[in-house]
Design a protein around this motif. Structure first.
Motif, PDB file in Angstrom:
ATOM      1  N   THR A  66      47.572  31.582  12.352  1.00  0.00           N
ATOM      2  CA  THR A  66      46.273  32.085  12.799  1.00  0.00           C
ATOM      3  C   THR A  66      46.361  33.474  13.421  1.00  0.00           C
ATOM      4  OG1 THR A  66      46.576  30.890  14.878  1.00  0.00           O
ATOM      5  CG2 THR A  66      45.301  29.791  13.158  1.00  0.00           C
ATOM      6  N   ASN A  67      47.585  33.980  13.597  1.00  0.00           N
ATOM      7  CA  ASN A  67      47.764  35.331  14.134  1.00  0.00           C
ATOM      8  C   ASN A  67      48.002  36.351  13.021  1.00  0.00           C
ATOM      9  OD1 ASN A  67      47.727  37.016  16.413  1.00  0.00           O
ATOM     10  ND2 ASN A  67      49.960  37.005  16.594  1.00  0.00           N
ATOM     11  N   ARG A  68      47.569  36.030  11.821  1.00  0.00           N
ATOM     12  CA  ARG A  68      47.603  36.941  10.684  1.00  0.00           C
ATOM     13  C   ARG A  68      46.200  37.055  10.108  1.00  0.00           C
ATOM     14  NH1 ARG A  68      51.845  37.243  12.782  1.00  0.00           N
ATOM     15  NH2 ARG A  68      53.937  37.295  11.851  1.00  0.00           N
ATOM     16  N   PRO A  69      45.882  38.185   9.468  1.00  0.00           N
ATOM     17  CA  PRO A  69      44.569  38.304   8.832  1.00  0.00           C
ATOM     18  C   PRO A  69      44.414  37.275   7.723  1.00  0.00           C
ATOM     19  CG  PRO A  69      45.669  40.447   8.972  1.00  0.00           C
ATOM     20  CD  PRO A  69      46.688  39.414   9.326  1.00  0.00           C
ATOM     21  N   PRO A  70      43.202  36.776   7.490  1.00  0.00           N
ATOM     22  CA  PRO A  70      43.007  35.729   6.477  1.00  0.00           C
ATOM     23  C   PRO A  70      43.241  36.206   5.049  1.00  0.00           C
ATOM     24  CG  PRO A  70      40.901  36.493   7.331  1.00  0.00           C
ATOM     25  CD  PRO A  70      41.957  37.112   8.200  1.00  0.00           C
ATOM     26  N   VAL A 103      44.550  26.609  -2.910  1.00  0.00           N
ATOM     27  CA  VAL A 103      45.138  25.831  -1.809  1.00  0.00           C
ATOM     28  C   VAL A 103      45.053  26.615  -0.505  1.00  0.00           C
ATOM     29  CG1 VAL A 103      47.251  24.782  -0.926  1.00  0.00           C
ATOM     30  CG2 VAL A 103      46.656  24.539  -3.336  1.00  0.00           C
ATOM     31  N   ILE A 104      45.352  27.899  -0.562  1.00  0.00           N
ATOM     32  CA  ILE A 104      45.282  28.715   0.658  1.00  0.00           C
ATOM     33  C   ILE A 104      43.847  28.802   1.170  1.00  0.00           C
ATOM     34  CG2 ILE A 104      45.615  31.047   1.588  1.00  0.00           C
ATOM     35  CD1 ILE A 104      48.123  31.214  -0.171  1.00  0.00           C
ATOM     36  N   ALA A 105      42.889  28.873   0.269  1.00  0.00           N
ATOM     37  CA  ALA A 105      41.478  28.864   0.687  1.00  0.00           C
ATOM     38  C   ALA A 105      41.144  27.577   1.438  1.00  0.00           C
ATOM     39  CB  ALA A 105      40.571  29.022  -0.525  1.00  0.00           C
ATOM     40  N   ALA A 106      41.700  26.451   0.984  1.00  0.00           N
ATOM     41  CA  ALA A 106      41.479  25.177   1.678  1.00  0.00           C
ATOM     42  C   ALA A 106      42.136  25.182   3.058  1.00  0.00           C
ATOM     43  CB  ALA A 106      42.020  24.022   0.837  1.00  0.00           C
ATOM     44  N   LEU A 107      43.339  25.766   3.154  1.00  0.00           N
ATOM     45  CA  LEU A 107      44.016  25.873   4.453  1.00  0.00           C
ATOM     46  C   LEU A 107      43.194  26.718   5.426  1.00  0.00           C
ATOM     47  CD1 LEU A 107      47.701  26.492   3.269  1.00  0.00           C
ATOM     48  CD2 LEU A 107      46.721  24.346   4.091  1.00  0.00           C
ATOM     49  N   LEU A 108      42.650  27.813   4.935  1.00  0.00           N
ATOM     50  CA  LEU A 108      41.820  28.672   5.786  1.00  0.00           C
ATOM     51  C   LEU A 108      40.584  27.914   6.267  1.00  0.00           C
ATOM     52  CD1 LEU A 108      41.995  31.995   3.731  1.00  0.00           C
ATOM     53  CD2 LEU A 108      43.090  31.566   5.929  1.00  0.00           C
ATOM     54  N   LYS A 109      39.924  27.232   5.349  1.00  0.00           N
ATOM     55  CA  LYS A 109      38.695  26.509   5.693  1.00  0.00           C
ATOM     56  C   LYS A 109      38.959  25.365   6.675  1.00  0.00           C
ATOM     57  CE  LYS A 109      35.038  23.654   3.671  1.00  0.00           C
ATOM     58  NZ  LYS A 109      34.532  23.026   2.431  1.00  0.00           N
ATOM     59  N   ASN A 110      40.015  24.619   6.435  1.00  0.00           N
ATOM     60  CA  ASN A 110      40.239  23.387   7.187  1.00  0.00           C
ATOM     61  C   ASN A 110      40.934  23.595   8.529  1.00  0.00           C
ATOM     62  OD1 ASN A 110      39.106  21.972   5.047  1.00  0.00           O
ATOM     63  ND2 ASN A 110      41.083  21.563   4.077  1.00  0.00           N
ATOM     64  N   TYR A 112      42.446  27.289   9.735  1.00  0.00           N
ATOM     65  CA  TYR A 112      42.460  28.651  10.273  1.00  0.00           C
ATOM     66  C   TYR A 112      41.123  29.011  10.923  1.00  0.00           C
ATOM     67  CZ  TYR A 112      42.989  33.802  10.121  1.00  0.00           C
ATOM     68  OH  TYR A 112      43.055  35.144  10.420  1.00  0.00           O
ATOM     69  N   TYR A 113      40.042  28.889  10.170  1.00  0.00           N
ATOM     70  CA  TYR A 113      38.740  29.296  10.719  1.00  0.00           C
ATOM     71  C   TYR A 113      38.270  28.401  11.867  1.00  0.00           C
ATOM     72  CZ  TYR A 113      38.393  32.654   6.906  1.00  0.00           C
ATOM     73  OH  TYR A 113      38.626  33.696   6.038  1.00  0.00           O
ATOM     74  N   PRO A 114      38.532  27.079  11.841  1.00  0.00           N
ATOM     75  CA  PRO A 114      38.158  26.271  13.015  1.00  0.00           C
ATOM     76  C   PRO A 114      38.871  26.704  14.301  1.00  0.00           C
ATOM     77  CG  PRO A 114      38.422  24.859  11.119  1.00  0.00           C
ATOM     78  CD  PRO A 114      38.879  26.225  10.689  1.00  0.00           C
ATOM     79  N   PHE A 115      40.143  27.110  14.204  1.00  0.00           N
ATOM     80  CA  PHE A 115      40.847  27.596  15.393  1.00  0.00           C
ATOM     81  C   PHE A 115      40.164  28.852  15.933  1.00  0.00           C
ATOM     82  CE2 PHE A 115      43.943  30.534  17.263  1.00  0.00           C
ATOM     83  CZ  PHE A 115      44.486  29.758  18.274  1.00  0.00           C
TER      84      PHE A 115
END
Length: 263
Positions: A66-70, A103-110, A112-115
């Motif tokens: 989460t400390n990297r740009p999406p 898969v990375i889009a799912a990781l971001l959605k599930n 990264y963005y909630p954090f």
């Protein structure tokens, strides 16, 4: 002081879980995942009963950082939001199993963005006056970095500025006033007198979390890095009593800083 300090504590790298979306693809053992995360930071910075907000993260930074740009992800970046290699050069994923864009889009959605949403809500709804993005660092720079093998200070405090916390260029961005960062460094140096150097913006200048949320909210942010040599043996063993002691001393340094600059 009985009331809570007006701090937001972000602990983005303390988790060690593997997201469900990546199970079966991983090349790392549990021990390697822990080593490449920020072990014990959830304890060291877990000041839940003394500050306005603590936001931490269950997933290992190896899989969702989460400390990297999406937009920093493979194959564009090896050390982006999802890692391809660890800090000692070990492949994160089995051969041919590096996750693709979906898969990375799912990781971001599930995850990264909630954090980041939790950080935003805390900044929007609570009386936060300063935020600390809290990490740990290896005693020496790892093989994947240009300064490999270089010894590190006991603490690094970062605001994107120079070695004195000032903007690197005229009008350049800093995420915390230089005077505040200098006062915080003095407070840490006093608390840890004789144990090593407290540095500003060296070897780290602050990451995506500090910059992104400072720009949006204008609440000051400081990235805090503790040297793992303060609590880990060369065999990576730890002492619970030492961790508890360090937790109290870290909070004391932060609290004394705030009492000084807000008084």
């Amino acid at each position: 002081m009985n009331e809570r300090y007006p701090f937001l504590i972000s602990i983005p790298h303390g988790g060690i879980l593997v997201p469900a979306e990546l199970r079966g693809l991983i090349n790392l053992s549990r021990k390697e995942i822990i080593f490449n995360s920020d072990p014990h930071t959830r304890l060291l910075y877990g000041f839940n009963d003394r500050v306005e907000a603590v936001v931490d993260f269950d997933i290992s930074r190896v899989f969702v950082d989460t400390n990297r740009p999406p937009y920093d992800y493979p194959p564009r970046a090896q050390d982006g939001v999802t890692k391809v290699i660890t800090q000692d050069g070990t492949p994160v994923f089995r051969k041919g199993q590096v996750p693709g864009r979906e898969v990375i889009a799912a990781l971001l959605k599930n995850y990264y963005y909630p954090f980041h949403g939790q950080l935003t809500r805390a900044l929007n709804t609570l009386p936060i006056r300063i935020a600390f993005d809290c990490h740990s660092m290896l005693p020496k720079s790892p093989p994947v970095r240009a300064d490999s093998g270089r010894p590190r200070p006991i603490f690094c405090l970062s605001n994107r500025g120079d070695l004195n916390g000032k903007p690197k260029t005229a009008g350049g961005l800093v995420t915390c006033p230089p005077e505040w960062l200098q006062a915080l460094a003095r407070s840490f140096q006093t608390e840890f007198e004789g144990e090593g150097k407290v540095a500003m913006n060296d070897p780290f200048r602050g990451g995506f979390i500090s910059v992104a949320h400072y720009r949006r909210s204008r609440v000051p942010w400081v990235q805090v890095e503790i040297n793992r040599g303060l609590y880990e043996t060369p065999d990576r063993e730890t002492d619970e009593k030492r961790l508890a002691e360090l937790r109290e001393r870290i909070f004391s340094a932060m609290a004394n800083f705030w009492d000084e600059i807000s008084g």
